[in-house]
Design a protein around this motif. Structure first.
Motif, PDB file in Angstrom:
ATOM      1  N   ILE A 275      33.253  -4.858  -9.129  1.00 34.22           N
ATOM      2  CA  ILE A 275      32.055  -5.432  -8.528  1.00 34.22           C
ATOM      3  C   ILE A 275      31.396  -6.342  -9.541  1.00 34.22           C
ATOM      4  O   ILE A 275      31.654  -6.272 -10.745  1.00 34.22           O
ATOM      5  CB  ILE A 275      31.059  -4.346  -8.066  1.00 34.22           C
ATOM      6  N   GLN A 354      27.662  -0.991   1.438  1.00 35.51           N
ATOM      7  CA  GLN A 354      27.543  -2.015   2.475  1.00 35.51           C
ATOM      8  C   GLN A 354      26.635  -3.153   2.008  1.00 35.51           C
ATOM      9  O   GLN A 354      26.926  -4.328   2.251  1.00 35.51           O
ATOM     10  CB  GLN A 354      27.005  -1.400   3.767  1.00 35.51           C
ATOM     11  N   LYS A 357      28.427  -5.326  -0.559  1.00 37.94           N
ATOM     12  CA  LYS A 357      29.382  -6.212   0.105  1.00 37.94           C
ATOM     13  C   LYS A 357      28.668  -7.389   0.753  1.00 37.94           C
ATOM     14  O   LYS A 357      29.105  -8.542   0.633  1.00 37.94           O
ATOM     15  CB  LYS A 357      30.176  -5.426   1.168  1.00 37.94           C
ATOM     16  N   ASP A 358      27.555  -7.133   1.431  1.00 39.37           N
ATOM     17  CA  ASP A 358      26.800  -8.209   2.066  1.00 39.37           C
ATOM     18  C   ASP A 358      26.249  -9.182   1.032  1.00 39.37           C
ATOM     19  O   ASP A 358      26.115 -10.380   1.308  1.00 39.37           O
ATOM     20  CB  ASP A 358      25.647  -7.629   2.902  1.00 39.37           C
ATOM     21  N   LEU A 362      30.899  -7.298  -4.123  1.00 41.48           N
ATOM     22  CA  LEU A 362      32.014  -6.359  -4.044  1.00 41.48           C
ATOM     23  C   LEU A 362      33.303  -7.152  -3.810  1.00 41.48           C
ATOM     24  O   LEU A 362      33.486  -7.736  -2.752  1.00 41.48           O
ATOM     25  CB  LEU A 362      31.793  -5.350  -2.910  1.00 41.48           C
ATOM     26  N   ASN A 363      34.186  -7.160  -4.820  1.00 44.09           N
ATOM     27  CA  ASN A 363      35.431  -7.898  -4.715  1.00 44.09           C
ATOM     28  C   ASN A 363      36.516  -7.036  -4.074  1.00 44.09           C
ATOM     29  O   ASN A 363      37.547  -6.724  -4.682  1.00 44.09           O
ATOM     30  CB  ASN A 363      35.884  -8.351  -6.112  1.00 44.09           C
ATOM     31  N   GLU A 365      37.866  -5.415   0.137  1.00 47.76           N
ATOM     32  CA  GLU A 365      37.644  -5.314   1.582  1.00 47.76           C
ATOM     33  C   GLU A 365      36.902  -4.017   1.871  1.00 47.76           C
ATOM     34  O   GLU A 365      37.302  -2.949   1.401  1.00 47.76           O
ATOM     35  CB  GLU A 365      38.983  -5.332   2.316  1.00 47.76           C
ATOM     36  N   LEU A 366      35.818  -4.099   2.625  1.00 50.45           N
ATOM     37  CA  LEU A 366      35.037  -2.932   2.997  1.00 50.45           C
ATOM     38  C   LEU A 366      35.331  -2.601   4.448  1.00 50.45           C
ATOM     39  O   LEU A 366      35.042  -3.397   5.352  1.00 50.45           O
ATOM     40  CB  LEU A 366      33.547  -3.174   2.793  1.00 50.45           C
TER      41      LEU A 366
END
Length: 369
Positions: A275, A354, A357-358, A362-363, A365-366
């Motif tokens: 991240i 979450q 990621k937004d 976060l590198n 896939e969530l």
């Protein structure tokens, strides 16, 4: 009523994030791809289970009585449906999977599920039940004693149940009567479908196949499908070709992925997922509203009436904020360790991931289930 304000997330500078090193993972072709046309087929049938100890369908289950009387009529016994009152019979749906290349005479397992109001199928025997495919043809016939991994017992207004007693299995309980038409060795081409679509892996599969056979016979159709033209030397011997290809080593490119389940608060992640630089501020505000019933009783000889009321109290508690600062390139595993040390719950961790990621930090896939 309880309301929770989980966290506030502030995004730091992302420019100094460390690159993610590529890990080399190899697997065999048969582990990363499936050969189209080589699969099982689902079968479905309707049947009757007999021999139950008073745990079968009740009288109001009309289709069970009709089935039983029709079965007895085929055996030469004429009975009126209105006179049949039994509790040791249950109507069931029978399901099975017909394996690829199954031949007549082969036995397969069947699953039996109650369709009426029977309380247990334990001790029952499935009578001959034809199993049909999607085309309406009968491919197998099931019959035999059931194995039920549970029980249901009751009496005197109470009862006990273990596992699921209205579903059972009959090991090797169906006999294959018809095979799926087709000759595998007559194929002119093969198509492999990757379990997980990826353009890079597809190209590597094509390169491995062409290198193994020494000719350009494989080509990618999309990010999941590879088509292989059967060489002249393997015409009529496709089984040998598949056996040669399925053990080819294929270099994979693993995806960085974080899987979260909001319903249970479960988080599954790889410790090498990176991240960017972030600062996390997490705090909680709890608001509890309680109500205490009261009764207003008038004095004696008065003209008043008894009135019911309620006393309401509102309490608000705000937790001390928890702060964590992460450097660029830190792994998600390290971040989870830090947040656990701060007392962050799994559900709060789901919300934090979450938000990261937004925010674009976060590198990976969530995937939210």
């Amino acid at each position: 009523m309880r309301k929770s304000v989980l966290f506030c997330l502030c995004l730091g500078c992302l420019l100094g994030a460390a690159p993610i090193p590529e890990r080399k993972v190899e697997a065999r072709l048969k582990e990363v791809a499936r050969l189209q046309g080589v699969r099982g087929n689902q079968l479905l049938g309707y049947g009757v289970v007999v021999g139950l100890n008073g745990t079968g369908d009740k009288d109001q289950t009309k289709f069970t009585v009709q089935t039983l009387t029709n079965l007895m009529a085929r055996q030469g016994i004429s009975v009126s449906p209105s006179s049949v009152k039994v509790k040791n019979v249950a109507s069931v749906m029978v399901t099975a999977d017909l394996p690829a290349f199954a031949k007549p005479g082969q036995r397969i397992d069947v699953t039996v599920s109650s369709t009426g109001d029977a309380t247990s199928l334990a001790g029952g025997t499935l009578l001959m039940a034809p199993l049909q495919g999607a085309d309406g043809q009968t491919y197998a016939v099931g019959q035999g004693p059931l194995l039920v991994g549970g029980f249901a017992a009751g009496g005197g207004g109470g009862g006990a149940t273990k596992n699921h007693p209205t579903v059972g299995r009959v090991p090797d309980g169906a006999l294959v009567e018809r095979e799926v038409a087709g000759n595998f060795n007559d194929r002119r081409f093969l198509r492999y479908s990757l379990v997980e679509e990826d353009f890079t892996t597809t190209v590597r599969v094509v390169h491995s196949i062409n290198e193994e056979l020494g000719m350009e016979v494989a080509k990618p159709l999309d990010s999941r499908t590879v088509e292989v033209l059967v060489p002249e030397g393997f015409q009529g011997r496709v089984v040998e070709l598949v056996a040669r290809l399925e053990n080819l080593p294929v270099q994979l490119q693993p995806r960085a992925r974080v899987v979260v389940n909001e319903k249970t608060g479960t988080v599954i992640l790889g410790t090498d997922v990176k991240i960017g630089a972030v600062s996390i501020v997490q705090g909680g505000l709890s608001i509890v509203v309680s109500s205490t019933p009261l009764v207003s009783q008038p004095t004696s000889l008065s003209q008043g009436k008894t009135v019911a009321g309620a006393k309401k109290d509102v309490n608000a508690t705000e937790e001390k904020a928890k702060i964590a600062s992460l450097e660029p390139g830190v792994t998600v595993g390290r971040m989870v360790e830090m947040l656990n040390g701060l007392g962050v719950t799994p559900r709060d961790l789901v919300a934090i991931l979450q938000a990261i990621k937004d925010a674009g930090a976060l590198n990976a896939e969530l995937r939210v289930l």
